[in-house]
Design an enzyme around this catalytic site. Sequence first.
Site, PDB file in Angstrom:
ATOM      1  CE  LYS A 189       9.491   1.120   0.847  1.00 27.71           C
ATOM      2  NZ  LYS A 189       9.282   0.110   1.893  1.00 27.71           N
TER       3      LYS A 189
ATOM      4  CG  ASP B 248       9.669   1.571   5.038  1.00 23.74           C
ATOM      5  OD1 ASP B 248       9.372   2.100   6.118  1.00 23.74           O
ATOM      6  OD2 ASP B 248       8.819   1.191   4.202  1.00 23.74           O
TER       7      ASP B 248
ATOM      8  CE  LYS C  54       5.975   0.899   6.887  1.00 20.97           C
ATOM      9  NZ  LYS C  54       6.807   0.170   5.899  1.00 20.97           N
TER      10      LYS C  54
ATOM     11  CG  ASP D 223      10.797  -1.728  20.834  1.00 20.00           C
ATOM     12  OD1 ASP D 223      10.616  -1.689  22.071  1.00 20.00           O
ATOM     13  OD2 ASP D 223      11.050  -2.759  20.218  1.00 20.00           O
TER      14      ASP D 223
ATOM     15  CB  THR E 189      -0.865   3.116   1.727  1.00 18.50           C
ATOM     16  OG1 THR E 189       0.363   2.397   1.715  1.00 18.50           O
ATOM     17  CG2 THR E 189      -0.566   4.583   1.720  1.00 18.50           C
TER      18      THR E 189
ATOM     19  NE  ARG F 234       3.066  -5.045  -3.874  1.00 23.36           N
ATOM     20  CZ  ARG F 234       2.033  -5.151  -3.052  1.00 23.36           C
ATOM     21  NH1 ARG F 234       1.462  -6.326  -2.856  1.00 23.36           N
ATOM     22  NH2 ARG F 234       1.565  -4.099  -2.420  1.00 23.36           N
TER      23      ARG F 234
HETATM   24  O1  C5P Z   1       4.589  -2.778  -3.919  1.00 21.50           O
HETATM   25  P1  C5P Z   1       4.084  -1.458  -3.407  1.00 21.50           P
HETATM   26  O2  C5P Z   1       4.269  -0.331  -4.409  1.00 21.50           O
HETATM   27  O3  C5P Z   1       2.681  -1.540  -2.850  1.00 21.50           O
HETATM   28  O4  C5P Z   1       5.069  -1.122  -2.211  1.00 21.50           O
HETATM   29  C1  C5P Z   1       4.869  -0.045  -1.336  1.00 21.50           C
HETATM   30  C2  C5P Z   1       5.990  -0.010  -0.341  1.00 21.50           C
HETATM   31  O5  C5P Z   1       5.774   1.084   0.537  1.00 21.50           O
HETATM   32  C3  C5P Z   1       6.128  -1.255   0.501  1.00 21.50           C
HETATM   33  O6  C5P Z   1       7.531  -1.463   0.659  1.00 21.50           O
HETATM   34  C4  C5P Z   1       5.518  -0.895   1.832  1.00 21.50           C
HETATM   35  O7  C5P Z   1       6.188  -1.502   2.904  1.00 21.50           O
HETATM   36  C5  C5P Z   1       5.741   0.619   1.894  1.00 21.50           C
HETATM   37  N1  C5P Z   1       4.786   1.391   2.686  1.00 21.50           N
HETATM   38  C6  C5P Z   1       3.438   1.401   2.415  1.00 21.50           C
HETATM   39  N2  C5P Z   1       2.579   2.154   3.214  1.00 21.50           N
HETATM   40  C7  C5P Z   1       3.084   2.898   4.206  1.00 21.50           C
HETATM   41  C8  C5P Z   1       4.466   2.903   4.471  1.00 21.50           C
HETATM   42  C9  C5P Z   1       5.294   2.143   3.673  1.00 21.50           C
HETATM   43  O8  C5P Z   1       2.999   0.753   1.460  1.00 21.50           O
HETATM   44  N3  C5P Z   1       2.281   3.671   4.919  1.00 21.50           N
END
Ligand code: C5P
Length: 241
Positions: free
Chosen positions: A37, A64, A66, A69, A125, A216
Site C-alpha cells: 500500500k 491509498d 483517500k 473532492d 480506524t 508499522r
Molecule cells: O501502521 P498501521 O498498521 O497503523 O497502518 C495502517 C495503515 O492503514 C495506514 O497506512 C493508514 O493510513 C491506513 N488506514 C487506516 N484506517 C483507515 C484507512 C486506512 O489506518 N480507515
Amino acid sequence: MNRKVSASKIIVALDLPDVDLALRVASDLRHSVQIVKIGPELWMQGGKDFTARLVDIGFEIFLDLKFHDIPTTVYRACRASAALGVSMLTVHALGGAAMLQAALEGVQEGAKKRPPRVLGVTLLTSLNADQLPLLGMDPSVDRLVKKLAQSAWEAKLDGVVASAQEASAIRKTFGKRFLIVTPGIRLTRAESQDQKRVATPQEAFQAGADYIVVGRPVIEAKRPQEVIKRIMDAALDSRKK
Ligand code: C5P
C-alpha cells in the site's frame, strides 16, 4: 464467517519517508507479500515513478490516497491512478453518491487492462465514538460505518475499508462479494499507537475481512518477513478453532 486466509490477503502499508527505505522493505517482502500500500507519505516522495517501479517488480499496488473532492477532481484523480496500473484505490465514502460514481467512471476510463477496485473509506480506524460528537457526526460508530458502507454499496463500489469491529455487520448486510479491507491490525492490543479500533489478524479475518492492512508492526520490525509469518500463523491457527 472465516474467509479464505493466505499471505496474499495481507497488505503491507509502506508508510515510509523515502523511496530507498521503502524499496528495501518491499524487496525483503517480495516473496511473502503480493500487495503493498502506498499512502500520502511515500507518494510525496516517489509518486508515479516509484509506483511504476513497484509494479514492474511484480507487486500489486493499493493506492491509498483517500480521495475526497468534487466529482470532477475525483474522476480525474481516479483516471490517472488507474492508468498507473494500480490494483486498488480509496475514496472517502463520505464524499457522496456523485463523487463515488465519478471515481468508478474514472477508473474505467483510465485503466489499460482491468480497472482497479475502488474502496470507500468508512471511518478512520484512528477515530472512535469519543470524537464523533465533536465532529457533529452520529455518535454510534456502528451506525455511522453502516451508513457509509451503504453509500459505497449503492454507488456499486467494490467494497470498503472498515475496522474489524464493523466487519461482520458489513458482511452480513452487503453479502460476500462486497470487499472488506481492514486496517488497525496489531499482533497484540498493547501496541495500538494512534489507532483506536484495533484488532488482531485472527479477529479481523474471523469478522469477515477479505484483506488486512498492516503497517508499522511490519515495516518497523527488524525482520519484516518474520512478522508476516507470525501474522499468517496466528490467522491460520484461528481457523482450526
Ligand atoms: O501502521 P498501521 O498498521 O497503523 O497502518 C495502517 C495503515 O492503514 C495506514 O497506512 C493508514 O493510513 C491506513 N488506514 C487506516 N484506517 C483507515 C484507512 C486506512 O489506518 N480507515
